[in-house]
Structure formats: structure tokens, C-alpha cells
Design a protein around this motif. Structure first.
Motif, mmCIF file in Angstrom:
data_model
loop_
_atom_site.group_PDB
_atom_site.id
_atom_site.type_symbol
_atom_site.label_atom_id
_atom_site.label_comp_id
_atom_site.label_asym_id
_atom_site.label_seq_id
_atom_site.Cartn_x
_atom_site.Cartn_y
_atom_site.Cartn_z
ATOM 1 N N GLN A 160 0.832 -1.109 -0.057
ATOM 2 C CA GLN A 160 0.138 -0.072 0.052
ATOM 3 C C GLN A 160 0.649 1.170 -0.058
ATOM 4 O O GLN A 160 2.093 1.202 0.199
ATOM 5 C CB GLN A 160 -0.892 0.140 1.210
ATOM 6 C CG GLN A 160 -1.901 -1.299 1.213
ATOM 7 C CD GLN A 160 -2.613 -1.273 2.285
ATOM 8 O OE1 GLN A 160 -2.178 -1.041 3.715
ATOM 9 N NE2 GLN A 160 -4.048 -1.680 2.231
ATOM 10 N N GLU A 161 0.329 2.498 -0.263
ATOM 11 C CA GLU A 161 0.998 3.652 -0.117
ATOM 12 C C GLU A 161 1.623 4.052 1.112
ATOM 13 O O GLU A 161 2.685 4.502 0.949
ATOM 14 C CB GLU A 161 0.116 4.728 -0.313
ATOM 15 C CG GLU A 161 -0.527 4.741 -2.058
ATOM 16 C CD GLU A 161 -1.450 6.009 -2.448
ATOM 17 O OE1 GLU A 161 -1.639 6.854 -1.622
ATOM 18 O OE2 GLU A 161 -1.986 6.099 -3.517
ATOM 19 N N ASP A 162 1.130 3.528 1.983
ATOM 20 C CA ASP A 162 1.914 3.851 3.458
ATOM 21 C C ASP A 162 2.874 2.843 3.939
ATOM 22 O O ASP A 162 3.435 3.007 4.813
ATOM 23 C CB ASP A 162 0.605 4.132 4.570
ATOM 24 C CG ASP A 162 0.094 2.541 4.578
ATOM 25 O OD1 ASP A 162 0.343 1.511 3.819
ATOM 26 O OD2 ASP A 162 -0.971 2.453 5.428
ATOM 27 N N GLY A 163 3.084 1.782 3.017
ATOM 28 C CA GLY A 163 4.158 0.861 3.052
ATOM 29 C C GLY A 163 3.576 -0.601 3.900
ATOM 30 O O GLY A 163 4.347 -1.475 3.767
ATOM 31 N N GLY A 164 2.332 -0.348 3.895
ATOM 32 C CA GLY A 164 1.855 -1.505 4.372
ATOM 33 C C GLY A 164 1.908 -2.808 3.474
ATOM 34 O O GLY A 164 1.536 -2.639 2.131
ATOM 35 N N PHE A 165 2.094 -4.131 4.068
ATOM 36 C CA PHE A 165 1.951 -5.227 3.081
ATOM 37 C C PHE A 165 0.909 -5.877 3.148
ATOM 38 O O PHE A 165 0.118 -6.110 4.330
ATOM 39 C CB PHE A 165 3.038 -6.105 3.595
ATOM 40 C CG PHE A 165 3.389 -7.499 2.924
ATOM 41 C CD1 PHE A 165 3.437 -7.535 1.484
ATOM 42 C CD2 PHE A 165 3.568 -8.617 3.690
ATOM 43 C CE1 PHE A 165 3.620 -8.757 0.973
ATOM 44 C CE2 PHE A 165 3.626 -9.789 3.058
ATOM 45 C CZ PHE A 165 3.664 -9.838 1.414
ATOM 46 N N VAL A 166 0.294 -6.229 1.912
ATOM 47 C CA VAL A 166 -1.122 -7.103 1.784
ATOM 48 C C VAL A 166 -0.847 -8.547 1.051
ATOM 49 O O VAL A 166 -0.876 -8.606 -0.378
ATOM 50 C CB VAL A 166 -2.114 -6.194 0.858
ATOM 51 C CG1 VAL A 166 -3.466 -6.680 1.043
ATOM 52 C CG2 VAL A 166 -2.018 -4.506 1.436
ATOM 53 N N PRO A 167 -0.330 -9.317 1.642
ATOM 54 C CA PRO A 167 -0.015 -10.748 0.967
ATOM 55 C C PRO A 167 -1.203 -11.423 0.306
ATOM 56 O O PRO A 167 -0.856 -12.122 -0.480
ATOM 57 C CB PRO A 167 0.490 -11.542 2.233
ATOM 58 C CG PRO A 167 -0.087 -11.028 3.491
ATOM 59 C CD PRO A 167 -0.337 -9.542 3.270
ATOM 60 N N GLU A 168 -2.309 -11.259 0.580
ATOM 61 C CA GLU A 168 -3.390 -11.621 0.051
ATOM 62 C C GLU A 168 -3.659 -11.307 -1.259
ATOM 63 O O GLU A 168 -4.430 -11.929 -1.829
ATOM 64 C CB GLU A 168 -4.815 -11.549 1.052
ATOM 65 C CG GLU A 168 -5.095 -10.095 1.325
ATOM 66 C CD GLU A 168 -4.479 -9.351 2.606
ATOM 67 O OE1 GLU A 168 -5.148 -8.396 2.793
ATOM 68 O OE2 GLU A 168 -3.465 -9.833 2.917
#
Length: 202
Positions: free
Chosen positions: A58-66
Motif C-alpha cells: 500500500q502507499e503507506d508501506g503496508g504489506f498485503v500478502p492476500e
């Protein structure tokens, strides 16, 4: 004198590829012609990897493995085959997971290349996650150092001031009765050297 090695020319390799390795195939799928590219070019392979990796963050650096598997399947259809995919993710998700089109395309493409693409995606995601964790750790350490420095300077500021004095100051601040002139006057009174007066009989 050593005999020079005879190397196979690029033109010979190009000829073999052209004559014996057809890179495209056309398959019928529920009455439509699906054109499938067996092997992606180097540029297409790089685009595939980068698109999936970027989709996982995500733009804030969050990781979305799904999102990873969904993004891989999307790129299989758009890169290896001639499918136009909808921008609306819910709609795209239905096309990918409610049909057998992925199975058809994967049965005709270069499986070794796809495996390497997926492995590259996993390695790149792991690298970025590790780098992000390291950056966060550094930021936390910097924040802790800043707090420690602030604490040290604050302790020096309040040396000699009792807890009652601090409580009174807090009450003044919260009541809005703080007057800059009074602060300056109090400070000057506190720091002005004591004057000595001599009694005079005159």
C-alpha cells in the motif's frame, strides 16, 4: 598452438528458434479464440514481477500478502494471453476465480519461466519487507534517542523546582491565565542578584 573454439553464431540460434520453436498458439475456449504466448520476453517478465510486487504494498508501506496470488493470475491472463481485464477488482476476481481460463493458459505456457517469475516475486517481496522492517527499526531507535535527549534536557530545566511548583504551573497553563509579562518579570526576579543595603544613620 591451441585450437580456437568454434562458437555457434547468434544468427544460427535465431534461425533454429524461428523454425522449430513457435512461441504462440491459439486455443478455443467456449467459442472464442484465445491467443497464448508460450514464453514472455525479458521486458514482459520484468513487468510481470514488478506489477505483482507493487500490488502487494500500500502507499503507506503496508504489506498485503492476500493480493499476491490474485495479481499473479491477473498477469498470467494479461501477459501470456490476449485478455482485457476489468479495472474493477471485484469483477476481475470473478473472471479469474469463477472460470477455468487460468488452467487453460497455464497448460500451454512455459512452466519453467512462470515458476522463476513467481520465485522472483517472492524474493523481491521478502527483500522489501526486510528493508521496511529495518527502516522502521532505525526510526524507532532514532525516536528513542530523541526522547532520551529530551528527558535529559528537561531534567536540567526543572532542577531546583518542587513538584508543587510544577503543579501550580500546570494549573495556570490549563486555565489560560498565563501572562507573558508576568513570566518575564518572575524570571528576572528569580535571576536578579540580591542587592545589599547598608543601614545609614543619615
Amino acid at each position: 598452438m591451441a585450437k580456437s573454439e568454434k562458437r555457434i553464431s547468434i544468427s544460427v540460434m535465431d534461425k533454429i528458434i524461428k523454425e522449430h520453436f513457435e512461441n504462440t498458439t491459439t486455443e478455443q475456449w467456449y467459442g472464442i479464440e484465445v491467443q497464448i504466448k508460450k514464453t514472455l520476453s525479458f521486458t514482459e517478465m520484468m513487468e510481470f514481477v514488478n506489477d505483482v510486487v507493487l500490488s502487494c504494498f500500500q502507499e503507506d508501506g503496508g504489506f498485503v500478502p492476500e493480493v499476491m496470488d490474485f495479481a499473479i493470475r491477473s498477469n498470467i491472463l494479461s501477459k501470456y494471453a490476449n485478455f482485457s481485464l476489468p479495472d474493477k477488482l471485484e469483477h476481475r476476481y470473478e473472471i479469474i476465480y469463477m472460470t477455468d481460463i487460468i488452467d487453460l493458459v497455464c497448460s500451454r505456457i512455459n512452466g519453467a519461466q512462470l515458476n522463476e517469475i513467481v520465485a522472483s516475486i517472492n524474493r523481491k517481496v521478502e527483500f522489501l519487507c526486510d528493508s521496511n522492517a529495518l527502516m522502521i527499526k532505525r526510526q524507532v531507535n532514532d525516536l528513542i534517542s530523541a526522547f532520551n535527549d529530551l528527558q535529559a534536557r528537561t531534567e536540567g530545566m526543572f532542577n531546583g523546582i518542587s513538584s508543587d511548583d510544577i503543579a501550580k504551573l500546570a494549573n495556570v497553563l490549563s486555565s489560560g491565565e498565563l501572562d507573558e509579562g508576568k513570566i518575564v518579570e518572575a524570571y528576572l526576579d528569580k535571576t536578579r542578584p540580591a542587592e545589599s543595603f547598608e543601614s545609614s544613620d543619615e
